[in-house]
Design an enzyme around this catalytic site. Structure first.
Site, PDB file in Angstrom:
ATOM      1  N   GLU A  31       0.135 -46.455   6.676  1.00 29.62           N
ATOM      2  CA  GLU A  31      -0.935 -46.399   5.680  1.00 29.62           C
ATOM      3  C   GLU A  31      -1.906 -45.300   6.087  1.00 29.62           C
ATOM      4  O   GLU A  31      -2.611 -45.418   7.092  1.00 29.62           O
ATOM      5  CB  GLU A  31      -1.658 -47.748   5.596  1.00 29.62           C
ATOM      6  CG  GLU A  31      -2.717 -47.789   4.516  1.00 29.62           C
ATOM      7  CD  GLU A  31      -3.401 -49.133   4.419  1.00 29.62           C
ATOM      8  OE1 GLU A  31      -3.699 -49.565   3.285  1.00 29.62           O
ATOM      9  OE2 GLU A  31      -3.642 -49.763   5.464  1.00 29.62           O
ATOM     10  N   LYS A  85     -19.624 -61.181   8.601  1.00 26.10           N
ATOM     11  CA  LYS A  85     -19.717 -59.991   9.447  1.00 26.10           C
ATOM     12  C   LYS A  85     -19.165 -58.824   8.634  1.00 26.10           C
ATOM     13  O   LYS A  85     -17.964 -58.566   8.615  1.00 26.10           O
ATOM     14  CB  LYS A  85     -18.916 -60.178  10.730  1.00 26.10           C
ATOM     15  CG  LYS A  85     -19.439 -59.396  11.950  1.00 26.10           C
ATOM     16  CD  LYS A  85     -19.514 -57.903  11.776  1.00 26.10           C
ATOM     17  CE  LYS A  85     -18.126 -57.275  11.782  1.00 26.10           C
ATOM     18  NZ  LYS A  85     -18.235 -55.753  11.683  1.00 26.10           N
ATOM     19  N   GLY A 138     -15.887 -60.212  16.030  1.00 27.20           N
ATOM     20  CA  GLY A 138     -14.716 -60.865  15.452  1.00 27.20           C
ATOM     21  C   GLY A 138     -14.036 -61.788  16.429  1.00 27.20           C
ATOM     22  O   GLY A 138     -13.652 -62.916  16.084  1.00 27.20           O
ATOM     23  N   GLY A 159     -17.166 -54.791  15.222  1.00 31.56           N
ATOM     24  CA  GLY A 159     -16.127 -55.674  14.707  1.00 31.56           C
ATOM     25  C   GLY A 159     -15.298 -56.352  15.780  1.00 31.56           C
ATOM     26  O   GLY A 159     -15.068 -57.564  15.723  1.00 31.56           O
ATOM     27  N   GLY A 198     -22.674 -55.846  13.224  1.00 27.43           N
ATOM     28  CA  GLY A 198     -22.272 -55.759  14.621  1.00 27.43           C
ATOM     29  C   GLY A 198     -20.921 -55.109  14.781  1.00 27.43           C
ATOM     30  O   GLY A 198     -20.239 -54.772  13.808  1.00 27.43           O
ATOM     31  N   CYS A 245      -6.521 -50.243  -0.426  1.00 27.64           N
ATOM     32  CA  CYS A 245      -5.340 -50.859   0.186  1.00 27.64           C
ATOM     33  C   CYS A 245      -4.150 -50.926  -0.762  1.00 27.64           C
ATOM     34  O   CYS A 245      -3.003 -50.951  -0.319  1.00 27.64           O
ATOM     35  CB  CYS A 245      -5.686 -52.252   0.721  1.00 27.64           C
ATOM     36  SG  CYS A 245      -6.403 -53.358  -0.508  1.00 27.64           S
TER      37      CYS A 245
END
Length: 480
Positions: A385, A176, A213, A209, A207, A285
């Site tokens: 972050e 995904k 998920g 998430g 799709g 990240c």
């Protein structure tokens, strides 16, 4: 760019492209450089997820029994076709999420996937799936059906660092990808189809998430979930997976500290740190978002950082001189702007950049490269972050204080140390609570374990460590 534009309106399930039904929602894909619609994708629902899981479960036993040689041949085919389509992949990434074509997509973003496939092939050649321990045989076996959920910021890197080891060890996959980077994922599915991945071994669904998920993580037919993305979604997936006691591997957020020691070449260290932070518009990240500088050198570091930002070429990702492109989508742009405003409110000193879009780039989601100084590590901009081109300069007075500041974070994904002494830099690295540390500008090593301490996740990816994530361990006792 694609073998067929219809693939964007389809799902790759059980070795074929299945056209989305009228019941499936459609979503526009927005070019972040100009705000225009570049295409539409179909979004899978529960029925499509169920079909993909069923196909992967049916394909797993046969694929798990394939030989090392068969999987090596498959990876070789994939690498050959992937290399042929590098230009397509680079253009797709620049269009879908705005990475500059010549500065980033072509030299790094696109080939990162190829490098992970090549690394997986090299690891597979000598990986020990069986070993003897006295009269016991220890066997490593593929874990089963794997749900792989990936983000938009380094789309092919994040896809393939999961797909490659999963295929190499004999797992089947339901992928995904982010709905914000569907073009590159579609090309990957076309590559795997052409390479001859057996029916049902690889399945891909675009799709939403949160919805998909949850279904993937909670389904008892899924043996493992590997997710890269935000901490909030990682926690949700972990809760959804808990009832079926499956393995969940998470690569989450980061707030990496870049320690510039007092013996470092300040001009070189700050320049390198700023350029690394602003690359990919800060949407990385492991970005070195907290630059720790000796207090006595802070004013000079500010001047260097401002000068570097002033020279950065912002603009259209498809223009060769562009070094920094737009933020990938509206929600992320709004979040970056909110945190810049908060930094100004909290009292950090704005060195350059700030709120709003750069002059002449009002149509796209462009953000001014921003540097804050005299940042206190307790400020929100030093804790959260930001995932945008925003750098925090934090002064320190001695080495112990610098290390304490670096470790004072809920995250622990990466870190950086700059020093004239390699031995001193390594000694500092050993005191940092983080999954990786780059000494004096060291580049990425795709064979090294990648992952984080604390709330940056659990498990490791890349190289041999990436294989381990997709394997179960069996002990056969009493062997003669």
């Amino acid at each position: 760019m694609f073998e067929s534009d219809q693939h964007l309106q389809s799902f790759y399930i059980d070795g074929e492209w299945r056209q989305a039904s009228d019941q499936c929602l459609r979503q526009a894909v927005i070019n972040p450089a100009n705000g225009e619609v570049s295409g539409y994708i179909a979004l899978a629902g529960e029925a499509e997820v169920d079909a993909a899981i069923e196909a992967a479960q049916r394909a797993f036993p046969l694929f798990a029994s394939t030989s090392r040689e068969q999987r090596l041949e498959l990876l070789e085919n994939i690498c050959r076709i992937y290399e042929r389509r590098l230009d397509d992949i680079a253009a797709a990434i620049s269009l879908e999420m705005g990475a500059p074509l010549e500065a980033l997509s072509r030299p790094l973003q696109a080939p990162a996937g190829l490098w992970h496939f090549q690394t997986a092939k090299a690891v597979l050649e000598n990986f020990a799936f069986q070993r003897r321990q006295g009269s016991t045989e220890v066997v490593r076996e593929p874990i089963g059906v794997c749900a792989l959920i990936t983000p938009w910021n380094w789309p092919m890197n994040q896809l393939v660092c999961k797909v490659a080891p999963a295929l190499a060890v004999g797992c089947s996959i339901v992928l995904k990808p982010s709905q914000n980077s569907p073009y590159s994922a579609t090309i990957l599915a076309e590559i795997l189809d052409e390479a001859g991945v057996p029916r049902g071994v690889f399945n891909m669904l675009n799709g939403q998430g949160a919805k998909l998920g949850e279904q993937l993580a909670s389904d008892p037919r899924i043996d493992m979930v590997s997710f890269t993305g935000s901490n909030g979604v990682g926690a949700q997936l972990s809760r959804a997976a808990a009832s079926t006691i499956k393995r969940v591997s998470l690569e989450l957020g980061g707030k990496s500290a870049n320690l510039i020691l007092d013996d470092a070449d300040l001009e070189q260290a700050v320049t390198q740190g700023v350029r690394s932070m602003m690359s990919n518009s800060g949407q990385t990240c492991i970005a070195p978002s907290r630059m720790l500088v000796p207090a006595t050198q802070l004013e000079r570091a500010e001047a260097i950082a401002a000068a570097v930002c002033a020279e950065l070429g912002l603009g259209d990702p498809f223009v060769g001189s562009t070094e920094v492109g737009p933020i990938a989508h509206q929600r992320q742009f709004d979040s970056v702007q909110r945190l810049i405003a908060l930094g100004m409110t909290e009292g950090a000193r704005l060195v350059c950049g700030g709120l709003g879009k750069p002059q002449g780039l009002e149509r796209g989601l462009f953000c001014k490269p921003t540097v804050f100084s005299a940042v206190d590590n307790r400020m929100t901009i030093a804790r959260e972050e930001i995932f945008g081109p925003v750098l925090c300069l934090i002064p320190y007075h001695d080495l112990d204080e610098a290390i304490a500041i670096a470790n004072d974070s809920i995250y622990g994904l990466s870190g950086y140390v700059q020093s004239a002494s390699a031995e001193r830099a390594r000694a500092v690295a050993l005191r940092l609570r983080t999954g990786s540390v780059h000494l004096n500008g060291a580049s990425i090593d795709l064979t090294a374990p990648f992952g984080g301490y604390k709330q940056s996740g659990n498990g490791r990816e890349w190289g041999e460590a990436g294989f381990e994530e997709f394997l179960e361990t069996k002990a056969i006792l009493g062997c003669i």
